[in-house]
Design a protein around this motif. Sequence first.
Motif, PDB file in Angstrom:
ATOM      1  N   GLU A 309       0.819  -1.216   0.000  1.00 45.53           N
ATOM      2  CA  GLU A 309       0.000   0.000   0.000  1.00 45.53           C
ATOM      3  C   GLU A 309       0.850   1.260   0.000  1.00 45.53           C
ATOM      4  O   GLU A 309       0.491   2.260  -0.628  1.00 45.53           O
ATOM      5  CB  GLU A 309      -0.919   0.040   1.242  1.00 45.53           C
ATOM      6  N   THR A 310       1.978   1.221   0.706  1.00 39.17           N
ATOM      7  CA  THR A 310       2.827   2.409   0.783  1.00 39.17           C
ATOM      8  C   THR A 310       3.288   2.820  -0.612  1.00 39.17           C
ATOM      9  O   THR A 310       3.242   3.995  -0.980  1.00 39.17           O
ATOM     10  CB  THR A 310       4.051   2.077   1.673  1.00 39.17           C
ATOM     11  N   ILE A 311       3.698   1.849  -1.401  1.00 40.84           N
ATOM     12  CA  ILE A 311       4.202   2.166  -2.741  1.00 40.84           C
ATOM     13  C   ILE A 311       3.039   2.582  -3.639  1.00 40.84           C
ATOM     14  O   ILE A 311       3.148   3.527  -4.423  1.00 40.84           O
ATOM     15  CB  ILE A 311       4.959   0.957  -3.319  1.00 40.84           C
ATOM     16  N   LEU A 312       1.908   1.917  -3.471  1.00 44.95           N
ATOM     17  CA  LEU A 312       0.746   2.284  -4.286  1.00 44.95           C
ATOM     18  C   LEU A 312       0.330   3.723  -4.000  1.00 44.95           C
ATOM     19  O   LEU A 312       0.009   4.483  -4.904  1.00 44.95           O
ATOM     20  CB  LEU A 312      -0.430   1.346  -4.013  1.00 44.95           C
ATOM     21  N   ASP A 313       0.355   4.116  -2.716  1.00 46.80           N
ATOM     22  CA  ASP A 313      -0.062   5.475  -2.351  1.00 46.80           C
ATOM     23  C   ASP A 313       0.864   6.521  -2.954  1.00 46.80           C
ATOM     24  O   ASP A 313       0.427   7.582  -3.367  1.00 46.80           O
ATOM     25  CB  ASP A 313      -0.052   5.653  -0.818  1.00 46.80           C
ATOM     26  N   VAL A 314       2.157   6.230  -2.999  1.00 51.11           N
ATOM     27  CA  VAL A 314       3.111   7.272  -3.407  1.00 51.11           C
ATOM     28  C   VAL A 314       3.412   7.222  -4.913  1.00 51.11           C
ATOM     29  O   VAL A 314       3.435   8.258  -5.576  1.00 51.11           O
ATOM     30  CB  VAL A 314       4.409   7.165  -2.571  1.00 51.11           C
ATOM     31  N   LEU A 315       3.644   6.042  -5.470  1.00 50.34           N
ATOM     32  CA  LEU A 315       4.047   5.980  -6.885  1.00 50.34           C
ATOM     33  C   LEU A 315       3.036   5.276  -7.787  1.00 50.34           C
ATOM     34  O   LEU A 315       3.149   5.347  -9.013  1.00 50.34           O
ATOM     35  CB  LEU A 315       5.398   5.266  -7.013  1.00 50.34           C
ATOM     36  N   GLY A 316       2.093   4.570  -7.205  1.00 52.18           N
ATOM     37  CA  GLY A 316       1.087   3.886  -8.022  1.00 52.18           C
ATOM     38  C   GLY A 316       1.489   2.449  -8.353  1.00 52.18           C
ATOM     39  O   GLY A 316       2.649   2.062  -8.241  1.00 52.18           O
ATOM     40  N   ALA A 317       0.461   1.695  -8.777  1.00 52.66           N
ATOM     41  CA  ALA A 317       0.658   0.255  -9.004  1.00 52.66           C
ATOM     42  C   ALA A 317       1.646  -0.026 -10.133  1.00 52.66           C
ATOM     43  O   ALA A 317       2.482  -0.923 -10.037  1.00 52.66           O
ATOM     44  CB  ALA A 317      -0.679  -0.400  -9.325  1.00 52.66           C
ATOM     45  N   ASP A 318       1.556   0.736 -11.211  1.00 54.28           N
ATOM     46  CA  ASP A 318       2.414   0.415 -12.357  1.00 54.28           C
ATOM     47  C   ASP A 318       3.893   0.564 -12.028  1.00 54.28           C
ATOM     48  O   ASP A 318       4.728  -0.173 -12.548  1.00 54.28           O
ATOM     49  CB  ASP A 318       2.058   1.302 -13.557  1.00 54.28           C
ATOM     50  N   ALA A 319       4.215   1.535 -11.171  1.00 54.07           N
ATOM     51  CA  ALA A 319       5.623   1.734 -10.802  1.00 54.07           C
ATOM     52  C   ALA A 319       6.134   0.488 -10.090  1.00 54.07           C
ATOM     53  O   ALA A 319       7.232  -0.008 -10.376  1.00 54.07           O
ATOM     54  CB  ALA A 319       5.753   2.955  -9.894  1.00 54.07           C
ATOM     55  N   LEU A 320       5.332  -0.047  -9.176  1.00 54.35           N
ATOM     56  CA  LEU A 320       5.748  -1.245  -8.439  1.00 54.35           C
ATOM     57  C   LEU A 320       5.831  -2.441  -9.383  1.00 54.35           C
ATOM     58  O   LEU A 320       6.784  -3.225  -9.352  1.00 54.35           O
ATOM     59  CB  LEU A 320       4.750  -1.538  -7.314  1.00 54.35           C
ATOM     60  N   ARG A 321       4.835  -2.581 -10.223  1.00 51.23           N
ATOM     61  CA  ARG A 321       4.808  -3.711 -11.165  1.00 51.23           C
ATOM     62  C   ARG A 321       6.057  -3.678 -12.044  1.00 51.23           C
ATOM     63  O   ARG A 321       6.740  -4.689 -12.211  1.00 51.23           O
ATOM     64  CB  ARG A 321       3.546  -3.636 -12.046  1.00 51.23           C
TER      65      ARG A 321
END
Length: 670
Positions: A309-321
Amino acid sequence: MSKTFYITTPIYYVNARPHIGHAYTTLACDTIARRQRLLGADVFFLTGTDEHGQKIERAAEAAGKTPQQYADEISGEFRNLWKRMGISNDDFIRTTEERHKKRVQELFRQLRDRGFIYKGTYTGQYCVSDELYVDGAQPGDPCPTCGRITETVHEENYFFKLSAFQDKLLELYKNPDFIRPEARRNEVAAFVRSGLRDQSISRSTFSWGIPVPDDPKHVIYVWFDALANYITAIGYGSKHAGAQDAFKNFWPADVQMIGKEIVRFHCVYWPAFLMAAGLELPKAIVAHGWLLFEESKMSKSRGNIVRTETILDVLGADALRYFLLREVVFGQDGSFSFDALVQRYNSDLANGLGNLASRTLTMINRYFKGEVPYPSQATRTPAEDAIAETARKTIREFGVQFDQFQFSRALETAWGLIAAVDKYIVENEPWTLGEKQDDESRARLATVLYTSAEALRIATALAYPVMPDATAKIWAQIGLGDIKKLALADLTWGQLPLGTKLGDVHPVFPRADKSAIERMQQMEEQQRVPAAEEKPVTEVKLVAEMPAPVASPSAPATSAVSDKITIDDFAKIELRVGIVKVAERVPKADKLLRLEIDIGTEVRQVLAGIAEAYAPETLVGRKVVIVANLAPRKLRGLESNGMIVAASLEGGKPVLAGFLEDVQIGARLK
Ligand code: MSP
């Protein structure tokens, strides 16, 4: 009829909240599922939660909930998270669902009717954390997988005739596609060659599981129950015709993706169960490595998880993917760090794909009123041919690498095309051409921008399975509509329709600055350390955890405690006996050791300032006393969950508290 494609993730234990290690398996499967859909396959992508067994029963008890309440809560968290991450699963199976329970019982019945299940007595060691029978282990021995102390089990059990499958399994492993990568195949083959013993497949000392048909005193072993999900979800064992059709359609699975620690269950037990039931075997079991954080496997028990959730909140799902698939070489372990995430995001997404999209589309807007220009043959140069050739090669190589699960190489290949086009744009200076009014400059400008837009289209199409959201936006900005309708198998250079009207153009990957790293780190820290104020450890004379001396050396051991406490005050401190399972130095911290201490109910990570007095290797297997109910705190980025008790000698040297008689792990000191 289109080709079917069935892909599965493992089903996740509901004893731990989802973290990015879990997300890794799921999103690797999601990208494969999405690519297959674009290639025209009829895809079924399955994930779910594994909710039975002693481990879940105990975790629920510790949380003061019923196992079902506990499972409902965490299973829900997995489902919500997958939604936020854009996971396109076609079904989500829970092992506590009726459909699953009935069908697992049917599989059990089948195996019993076919003579592969018999009743016997099991006496041996069991690891609750891995839900694993540890053959050949003695009481007190650790689990070979996680290092926790095994428990002695003496039960009447149902046994599966695993020993009957040794030769058949070895024959199966000759197919190089069945277990990937090869290193895992060799490992499994060596294990099977060393001999297989029949496997207990029921438990009778607890009740949180699926009852054995016709003998409900026993529950089915959780791994039998869990592995069966891959067929129960698509209708195996169902009496309904529709469900049976789904099973006929999709089984055997094309890809079953797993983490490397559960290879044995999937490559030995699972095919043996299927053979015994007379069912076909999956086409490929693909094992990936671990996501490491702060140098060790990210996991709840180590306390080193990063929440998705932390990464999703700051950079969004695609960045993590993108990051996880690009950064980790599939099959190997890979490290996660916030710095690396932001660096990749900026270099490959903000400056790479994002910048190519925004500069190309903005210039088409500016110079050609938002319509894809007609390239002119007259102004064509070898540079355009080179880009077209690079694009064709990229499409070919990307496909081969991706379909071999080499995601990072495939993305590297696609980003090679982006780099080539960036260079082409810089060399051809469309912004300079755009300032000139003569026909030749305009014709050349049209060629350069058409070439750039076409390369952008191809890179976007290839990246879609990895970054479905951002690529869908870029696709719409190019004016191409819904990216899900793309026929990927036919993708080739030169398909961008001339005159296409662009959509609204806006940046897809805004640059992230340093504060993004800090924000994510803070968000994680807040999650880990409860808000409670920390008390300085020097108040408790006999505790050694911090690198600082535990007491003033000259003072007698009791004088620092000024006020007397009541017995009730003392009762608040939970002192327990534990055994050190892992001890290692903390990099760049001379006084600190990282310990994993088994306190009977769980394994705790504790950081202790005793490195100058004790070499880590002398501590493994030693019994210690820990303050078990201390609020967790973070030292050097690692969470410490408790303190070890030690006397502090003159000069501050700690001496660990111990016992002359043998004491049971987990015993409370009163
Ligand atoms: N419930 C079993 C699987 C049963 S399948 C019939 C299980 N669950 S798990 O929740 O512990 O792990 C699920 C998946 O998450 C596994 O593939 C595991 O490898 C993966 N990961 C959990 N932590 C991980 C990392 N730190 N890194 C990469 N993957 C990891 O095992």
